[in-house]
Design an enzyme around this catalytic site. Structure first.
Site: not given
Ligand code: NAP
Length: 281
Positions: A53, A97, A120
């Site tokens: 990422k 994460q 997200d």
């Protein structure tokens, strides 16, 4: 019939070229899009995802900030780091994460992220907006799948989409996005009897289980579009959930693993971050 292989890698790289230009235009207005990524612990798979990422951000010109915290970090400390990032005007997106160590509640962490920075799209506010079709962030993997389908000219309206998997991250939202596009959606999961009976009815089959070989050529209707979300290590190789070789003989369009859904997921994360930064320009 041998299916056309839908390269997410190729599409992702085209999209990222466009994104570079968008980031450049924002920078000219004095706004550098910023993504903060929090990694708790040292899980090697998570470290790889986070590295990928960050690399993608760098290549696109997005500022990325990695916050690495030890496995033993108390939940309240993580929540206060998120609070700081919520207030930080140089940060447009915050990503924690997953999975988190078991002493930390994932839901509390997800709900601590300001919905306006929830790139997200896991926060209940953003999930709700997606459900009712209101504009906002879309979850990265499902959105990536939708973009792949649209860019390949797949007609979604009126089609029967069968989704295997009902996770909050992939299965449920991908079904919702396809429903928003007027597909008829069927969800399957571990308690679905006669899975093959369902998959054989699919015009669009999305497989998000996490087990290699859950779907093979004999489970697919002739001419179906097959989207393989799975990522499994099989004898050291990255494989999807679908037996690619047999499925390719039945499908009209199929995504490979690697090089299919994965690269599009990160691309949609960049897209959400850029969208968020536009609100500052
Ligand atoms: P998850 O939370 O473990 O969900 C798996 C789903 O599969 C569950 O709904 C489960 O049913 C269902 N399932 C399990 N065994 C089944 C079976 N034998 N038949 C039918 N359904 C079954 O996983 P996830 O987070 O959605 O991820 C799924 C896969 O996608 C994983 O391999 C993951 O690594 C991959 N993934 C890839 C990307 C990408 O960017 N390419 C992104 C995210 C995830 P129950 O609900 O009944 O347990």
């Amino acid at each position: 019939m041998s299916a056309q292989v839908l390269s997410g890698k190729q599409l992702a790289s085209e999209k990222r070229e466009d994104m570079k230009a968008s980031v450049q235009a924002l920078k000219e207005k004095g706004v550098t899009p910023g993504l903060a990524v929090i990694l708790v612990g040292e899980d090697p798979a998570s470290q790889t995802y986070v590295r990928n990422k960050q690399k993608a951000c760098e290549n696109t010109g997005i500022h990325s900030e990695l916050i690495e915290l030890p496995e033993t970090t108390p939940e309240n400390e993580l929540l206060s780091r998120i609070e700081e990032l919520n207030r930080d005007e140089s940060i447009d997106g915050i990503l924690v994460q997953l999975p988190l160590p078991s002493h930390i509640s994932e839901q509390s962490v997800i709900e601590a992220i300001a919905p306006s920075k929830d790139v997200d799209c896991f926060h209940p506010t953003n999930v709700g907006k997606m459900m009712i079709g209101e504009e906002g962030f879309l979850p990265c993997t499902p959105h990536g799948i939708l973009v792949m389908l649209k860019e390949s000219g797949v007609d979604i309206a009126g089609k029967h989409a069968v989704i295997i998997g009902r996770s909050n991250i992939v299965g449920k939202p991908v079904g919702q996005l396809l429903l928003n596009e007027h597909a008829t959606v069927t969800y399957c999961h571990s308690r679905t009897p006669n899975l093959r009976e369902m998959t054989r009815q699919a015009d669009i089959l999305v497989v998000a289980v996490g087990r290699y070989g859950v779907v093979g050529g004999e489970d697919i209707k002739e001419g179906a579009v097959v989207i393989d979300v799975g990522m499994n290590r099989v004898e050291g190789k990255l494989r999807g959930d679908v037996e690619f070789e047999s499925a390719k003989e039945k499908a009209s369009l199929i995504t490979p693993v690697p090089g299919g859904v994965g690269p599009m997921t990160i691309t949609m994360l960049l897209d959400n971050t850029i969208h968020s930064a536009r609100k500052r320009s």
